[in-house]
Scaffold this active site. Structure first.
Site, PDB file in Angstrom:
ATOM      1  CB  SER A 114     -39.778  24.849 -23.070  1.00 21.83           C
ATOM      2  OG  SER A 114     -40.044  24.607 -24.427  1.00 21.83           O
ATOM      3  CG  ASN A 139     -30.071  23.895 -27.746  1.00 22.48           C
ATOM      4  OD1 ASN A 139     -30.805  24.063 -28.727  1.00 22.48           O
ATOM      5  ND2 ASN A 139     -30.227  24.555 -26.614  1.00 22.48           N
ATOM      6  CG  ASN A 153     -42.052  27.249 -24.906  1.00 27.06           C
ATOM      7  OD1 ASN A 153     -41.819  27.608 -26.057  1.00 27.06           O
ATOM      8  ND2 ASN A 153     -41.404  27.732 -23.865  1.00 27.06           N
ATOM      9  CB  CYS A 181     -35.956  30.310 -29.511  1.00 27.33           C
ATOM     10  SG  CYS A 181     -34.959  29.083 -30.375  1.00 27.33           S
ATOM     11  CE  LYS A 183     -37.044  29.430 -20.958  1.00 32.89           C
ATOM     12  NZ  LYS A 183     -37.053  27.968 -21.058  1.00 32.89           N
ATOM     13  CG  ASN A 203     -34.525  30.559 -24.028  1.00 35.93           C
ATOM     14  OD1 ASN A 203     -33.692  29.667 -24.159  1.00 35.93           O
ATOM     15  ND2 ASN A 203     -35.667  30.559 -24.684  1.00 35.93           N
ATOM     16  N   GLY A 252     -26.900  25.119 -18.774  1.00 36.05           N
ATOM     17  CA  GLY A 252     -26.148  24.309 -17.815  1.00 36.05           C
ATOM     18  C   GLY A 252     -25.632  25.161 -16.669  1.00 36.05           C
ATOM     19  N   GLY A 304     -32.145  28.170 -15.283  1.00 32.41           N
ATOM     20  CA  GLY A 304     -30.765  28.305 -15.755  1.00 32.41           C
ATOM     21  C   GLY A 304     -29.794  27.572 -14.864  1.00 32.41           C
TER      22      GLY A 304
END
Lengths: 252, 304
Positions: free
Chosen positions: B21, B69, B99, B131, B166, B193, B218, B244
């Site tokens: 997502s 981000n 999601n 999030c 998640k 996440n 990343g 991940g």
């Protein structure tokens, strides 16, 4: 299908002390690109870096980008050796609609000189009436210029002293003229308002820190006026919905 | 059947690869780069009841091996999604994962009530309790086992759709969160996440991100994710989906050995949009070379 290209850097020249100009081989990108579009280029850092397409040679299947050194990624790309390969996504973004008129004024500042150069090439080839106005900080920054252009410098050590508005004020455009501007936000704002006062349509190219360049991560947004009542603004993607927007739609 | 097919609980996927997502939007853009039907699934951009403009200013900061981000759940709202994007996702001939994000208990319930009537078009709901870029809900719920249990139990009452929870890595004990989700009736957990982080511009003394902090993703975070998948899969009865820092097929295999039944690809798509094509080919070759079905790898970790 779009794809990520592995391209060869055919030529590298330094235009100024901190700006390189690369000629890159890729027939697909050269064939498809329109002015105002950009490419996302791999460097030796984690993310790619976006650069406006500065020139295209369809016959030889090459295109050019200008790289102003602003950080580590651009520093490394600006010193890349000829013959090296780089991964390139592109052409990306919407680009300018150069079919809108037969008469254009192109205005550039900073690295905006690169995409605007491509627009100039295409308009000239199409036999259209085009006036180029380039704004630079001082003489040391001047590149991709020619005697036909109106050049302004903030310092006044070359061309007209002042911002590109001083250059634009020397013109008396007719009502069908379209203004395309790529540069720092304060400059695009000033040029947009100048065009508005003259009743001319104006398009600007937006920039924001970018990641994917293809519209999937939503990090490079800018604000545009929302159509719905009660909503102050809408975020749109510079990379996919832009980078070119009508001046009256973006909130600068 | 392909050697790559896997099952996440009752959900059959033709490949373990799911686009994470927030790194594939709703599939429109990436479908211009490759045929998305090679994927096991695609998880939509995180959706909320009302449209969200997301955070202002700079939303991305690069690091040596990843990025932060702070998009802030920019999305068109669930109603718009149902009207404009859900059928498109279904048409991609891959698993449709929606999601679901929210700011409160009521938001999550309202989301389930909006999506459940479209259950024929949805393979699973991925519940975003993680999030880090919004002020309320999401991560603040996902760091408290009691709130996870309350929200997931209530969702379980409202829908028969598979619920994949998640979770956030920004906790002391991820097992406690995963067990809370399982006890509340979750069908799977998705780990992980993004990690909450900050990057400072030393010239200005200010964070690069205008939200100050952001979610770190990343390859840098992969060992954290693999560790959490391994820890949780040891104690859970429900499947784990790994996420991940996956960049190549070896990363996928690593997650599966750790205990993942499926694996999400996130940030890699932002750099190499068509990377799942190579990863798929490499996984097929790996299965061929080793004469195995990929799903046999899940949970084969041999701890010291």
């Amino acid at each position: 299908m779009n794809q990520e290209y592995t391209c060869k850097v055919l030529k590298r020249v330094m235009l100024t002390s901190d700006t390189a100009y690369l000629t890159i081989g890729c027939a697909d990108i050269a064939g498809k690109a329109v002015p105002g579009q950009f490419v996302n280029v791999s460097c030796f850092r984690f993310l790619k870096r976006p650069f406006g397409i500065a020139s295209v040679d369809k016959v030889n299947g090459t295109f050019c980008i200008g790289i102003k050194i602003v950080g580590e990624g651009t520093k490394e790309l600006a010193s890349i050796e000829e013959g090296s390969t780089i991964n390139v996504l592109g052409p990306l973004g919407n680009g300018f609609d150069l079919g809108l008129s037969d008469s254009f004024i192109l205005v550039s500042g900073g690295t905006g000189v690169f995409p605007v150069n491509f627009a100039y090439e295409v308009l000239r080839q199409a036999g259209k009436d085009v006036t180029m106005v380039q704004g630079f900080r001082d003489k040391s920054q001047i590149c991709l210029t020619c005697d036909d252009y109106i050049v302004t410098t903030d310092s006044g050590d070359y061309g007209i002293k002042g911002t590109c508005i001083a250059g634009l004020d020397t013109l008396s455009p007719d009502k069908n003229t379209v203004v395309c501007c790529v540069g720092p936000v304060p400059m695009m704002k000033a040029v947009g308002n100048w065009a508005k006062d003259k009743g001319l349509r104006c398009y600007v190219s937006m920039e924001q820190r970018m990641a994917c360049g293809i519209g999937i991560c939503l990090v490079c947004v800018c604000k545009v006026r929302a159509e719905e009542e009660g909503i102050p603004f809408k975020h749109v993607r510079c990379c996919k919905d832009g980078p070119v927007f009508p001046f009256e739609e973006v909130i600068l | 059947m392909s050697r790559l097919s896997v099952k996440v609980g009752n959900v059959s996927l033709k490949s373990p690869l799911i686009l994470a997502s927030g790194t594939c939007n709703f599939g429109h853009e990436l479908s211009g780069y490759y045929d998305l039907s090679i994927l096991g699934g695609l998880s939509s951009k995180g959706l909320t009841i009302k449209p969200r403009a997301g955070n202002e200013g700079v939303r991305v900061a690069e690091t040596a091996a990843g990025m932060l981000n702070s998009v802030g759940l920019q999305n068109p709202g669930v109603d718009y999604f149902i009207e404009h994007d859900l059928d498109y996702m279904r048409s991609l001939n891959t698993g449709v994962i929606v999601n679901v994000a929210g700011h409160s208990y009521d938001d999550y319930m309202a989301m389930i009530d909006k999506l459940d009537p479209h259950k024929d078009k949805i393979d699973a709901l991925e519940i975003n309790l993680s999030c880090p870029n919004v002020k309320a809900g999401c991560m603040s719920i996902g760091t408290d086992p009691a709130q996870i249990r309350e929200i997931v139990s209530a969702m379980r009452q409202r829908t028969g759709l598979p619920l994949w929870i998640k979770l956030t890595p920004n906790v002391t004990d991820i097992k406690a969160m995963a067990l809370a989700a399982q006890s509340a009736g979750a069908d799977a957990v998705v780990l992980i996440n993004t990690l909450l982080g900050m990057v400072i511009d030393i010239r200005t003394g200010r964070p690069v991100l205008h939200n100050n902090t952001g979610g770190y993703s990343g390859p840098a975070i992969k060992p954290v994710a693999v560790r959490m998948v391994a820890e949780c899969s040891q104690v859970l009865d429900i499947p784990v989906i790994g996420c991940g820092g996956v960049m190549n097929y070896k990363d996928v295999i690593e997650f599966m050995i750790a205990g993942a039944s499926a694996v999400e690809i996130g940030t890699a798509s932002l750099i190499h949009p068509a990377c799942p094509v190579d990863i798929t080919n490499d996984l097929e070759q790996y299965c061929e070379d080793n004469q195995i079905e990929l799903s046999e790898l899940t949970g084969t970790l041999k701890l010291w």
